[in-house]
Design a protein around this motif. Structure first.
Motif, PDB file in Angstrom:
ATOM      1  N   GLN A  27      12.583  36.146 -47.415  1.00 37.43           N
ATOM      2  CA  GLN A  27      11.686  35.442 -48.187  1.00 37.43           C
ATOM      3  C   GLN A  27      10.190  36.134 -47.892  1.00 37.43           C
ATOM      4  O   GLN A  27       9.572  36.025 -49.052  1.00 37.43           O
ATOM      5  CB  GLN A  27      11.534  33.915 -47.720  1.00 37.43           C
ATOM      6  CG  GLN A  27      10.655  32.999 -48.851  1.00 37.43           C
ATOM      7  CD  GLN A  27      11.078  31.456 -48.509  1.00 37.43           C
ATOM      8  OE1 GLN A  27      12.043  31.136 -48.167  1.00 37.43           O
ATOM      9  NE2 GLN A  27       9.943  30.834 -48.519  1.00 37.43           N
ATOM     10  N   GLY A  28       9.987  36.460 -46.761  1.00 32.84           N
ATOM     11  CA  GLY A  28       8.549  37.035 -46.332  1.00 32.84           C
ATOM     12  C   GLY A  28       7.573  36.102 -45.827  1.00 32.84           C
ATOM     13  O   GLY A  28       8.055  34.961 -45.458  1.00 32.84           O
ATOM     14  N   GLY A  80      10.781  33.962 -30.585  1.00 39.64           N
ATOM     15  CA  GLY A  80      11.037  34.933 -31.674  1.00 39.64           C
ATOM     16  C   GLY A  80       9.904  35.545 -32.246  1.00 39.64           C
ATOM     17  O   GLY A  80       8.979  35.108 -31.964  1.00 39.64           O
ATOM     18  N   SER A  81       9.966  36.405 -33.164  1.00 45.48           N
ATOM     19  CA  SER A  81       8.705  37.259 -33.583  1.00 45.48           C
ATOM     20  C   SER A  81       9.220  37.648 -35.182  1.00 45.48           C
ATOM     21  O   SER A  81      10.517  37.455 -35.498  1.00 45.48           O
ATOM     22  CB  SER A  81       8.534  38.683 -32.919  1.00 45.48           C
ATOM     23  OG  SER A  81       9.754  39.283 -33.069  1.00 45.48           O
ATOM     24  N   PRO A  82       8.342  37.955 -35.906  1.00 44.91           N
ATOM     25  CA  PRO A  82       8.765  38.322 -37.416  1.00 44.91           C
ATOM     26  C   PRO A  82       9.548  39.530 -37.306  1.00 44.91           C
ATOM     27  O   PRO A  82      10.519  39.523 -38.210  1.00 44.91           O
ATOM     28  CB  PRO A  82       7.480  38.879 -37.976  1.00 44.91           C
ATOM     29  CG  PRO A  82       6.295  38.142 -37.294  1.00 44.91           C
ATOM     30  CD  PRO A  82       6.869  37.857 -35.927  1.00 44.91           C
ATOM     31  N   PRO A 135      10.580  44.409 -39.728  1.00 41.14           N
ATOM     32  CA  PRO A 135      10.450  45.497 -38.926  1.00 41.14           C
ATOM     33  C   PRO A 135       9.079  45.917 -38.319  1.00 41.14           C
ATOM     34  O   PRO A 135       8.162  45.863 -39.254  1.00 41.14           O
ATOM     35  CB  PRO A 135      11.214  46.901 -39.828  1.00 41.14           C
ATOM     36  CG  PRO A 135      11.913  46.122 -40.530  1.00 41.14           C
ATOM     37  CD  PRO A 135      11.055  44.913 -41.125  1.00 41.14           C
ATOM     38  N   GLY A 136       8.737  46.175 -37.231  1.00 45.02           N
ATOM     39  CA  GLY A 136       7.607  46.617 -36.661  1.00 45.02           C
ATOM     40  C   GLY A 136       6.580  45.483 -36.377  1.00 45.02           C
ATOM     41  O   GLY A 136       5.627  45.860 -36.042  1.00 45.02           O
ATOM     42  N   ALA A 187       1.799  54.937 -30.072  1.00 42.22           N
ATOM     43  CA  ALA A 187       1.706  53.872 -29.128  1.00 42.22           C
ATOM     44  C   ALA A 187       2.385  52.545 -29.584  1.00 42.22           C
ATOM     45  O   ALA A 187       2.799  51.749 -28.618  1.00 42.22           O
ATOM     46  CB  ALA A 187       0.103  53.488 -28.978  1.00 42.22           C
ATOM     47  N   HIS A 188       2.605  52.279 -30.868  1.00 46.44           N
ATOM     48  CA  HIS A 188       2.942  51.068 -31.100  1.00 46.44           C
ATOM     49  C   HIS A 188       4.609  51.004 -31.024  1.00 46.44           C
ATOM     50  O   HIS A 188       5.287  51.747 -31.127  1.00 46.44           O
ATOM     51  CB  HIS A 188       2.847  50.542 -32.705  1.00 46.44           C
ATOM     52  CG  HIS A 188       3.549  49.628 -33.262  1.00 46.44           C
ATOM     53  ND1 HIS A 188       3.135  48.113 -32.784  1.00 46.44           N
ATOM     54  CD2 HIS A 188       4.583  49.290 -34.113  1.00 46.44           C
ATOM     55  CE1 HIS A 188       3.850  47.404 -33.576  1.00 46.44           C
ATOM     56  NE2 HIS A 188       4.753  47.913 -34.201  1.00 46.44           N
ATOM     57  N   GLY A 189       5.045  49.883 -30.378  1.00 44.05           N
ATOM     58  CA  GLY A 189       6.576  49.665 -29.904  1.00 44.05           C
ATOM     59  C   GLY A 189       7.064  50.224 -28.798  1.00 44.05           C
ATOM     60  O   GLY A 189       8.336  50.354 -28.544  1.00 44.05           O
TER      61      GLY A 189
END
Length: 280
Positions: free
Chosen positions: A81-82, A154-156, A162-163, A193-195
């Protein structure tokens, strides 16, 4: 806007204001935060409720999904759904200070949402001088599941975006005309650097540098969440690829030390200051 705060000082010099009971609308997931945080020269390196993300509140702990409750603020990412406006926001409520000194404090908080308390937190924050132009903010948070059963964070990203594995310690940095540089010991740039799980990651603006370092083995296993192009911010990822499970009565502990420096540090300077800060 606020009704309670304290000031962190180094040798009598103010370097951060901590807001314990902010008066904020539910959509911003009210929670204690540090703002402004400054360099020793007085340059502010945090932002509060900027126009691009009004739920970014200086420095603190923010988690977008605790058993479906939003402790990050703003919209909730819903799978298939977003980003969606939901009436699911929780709040972190200051309970008491166990210790309160000019250079730091130990605080007890309750994480509450519809239906009651989910977590209790002990937050330990300390400021220490490193050099004439750099100091360290030592930030530890311990989250204990106070419900009668297991819960998960949790997280998005774990919900299908993703990301976007943000959630945990988060620092909304100063926004300037030019996006800050970001680098680790052996990489450079937001994409690199991200992730990743790096011992430290640095964000460098026009006249300041922030160097974030995990100070425990468990903390160093959390990948970094890094943004520079869209907005300047760095945080940890408690739930990077999968949800973080916490059994009833169990506790999750993370400790991040941030070097706050005047000027733009080189890699060797950042690394040396991190070593000094972690060993202090």
């Amino acid at each position: 806007m606020v009704n309670d705060s304290l000031v962190l000082r180094i040798a009598g010099r103010p370097v951060g204001r901590y807001i314990t009971r902010p008066e904020l609308p539910p959509r911003l997931s009210p929670r204690p935060y540090l703002h402004p945080v400054t360099t020793l020269a007085g340059t502010s390196v945090t932002e509060l409720s900027p126009a691009d993300h009004t739920h970014h509140l200086g420095v603190g702990v923010a988690v977008p999904d605790v058993e479906g409750h939003n402790f990050w603020g703003g919209r909730t990412f819903v799978r298939d759904q977003g980003p969606t406006e939901l009436d699911n926001h929780g709040a972190q409520r200051h309970s008491a200070f166990q210790l309160c000194d000019p250079d730091g404090f130990v605080e007890e908080l309750r994480w509450v949402a519809a239906g009651g308390e989910l977590l209790r937190e002990r937050r330990t924050v300390a400021a220490s001088e490193l050099t004439d132009c750099a100091w360290a903010l030592d930030f530890t948070f311990s989250l204990t599941n106070t419900t009668s059963g297991p819960l998960s964070i949790g997280s998005p990203a774990t919900n299908g975006r993703p990301g976007a594995a943000y959630g945990g310690f988060f620092w909304r940095a100063r926004k300037e005309a030019v996006a800050p540089a970001v680098f680790t010991l052996d990489t450079e740039g937001e994409e690199a650097a991200h992730g990743v799980c790096a011992d430290w990651v640095a964000l460098a603006g026009a006249t300041w540098t922030l160097v974030f370092a995990g100070a425990t083995e468990q903390t160093r296993q959390d990948p970094w969440f890094v943004r520079t192009a869209e907005y300047p911010g760095v945080g940890s990822s408690l739930a990077h690829e999968q949800r973080l499970e916490i059994a009833a009565g169990d506790t999750v502990v993370r400790r991040i030390i941030t070097v706050v420096a005047d000027g733009r540090l080189e890699r060797d300077e950042a690394s040396a200051l991190v070593r000094k800060a972690v060993s202090t």
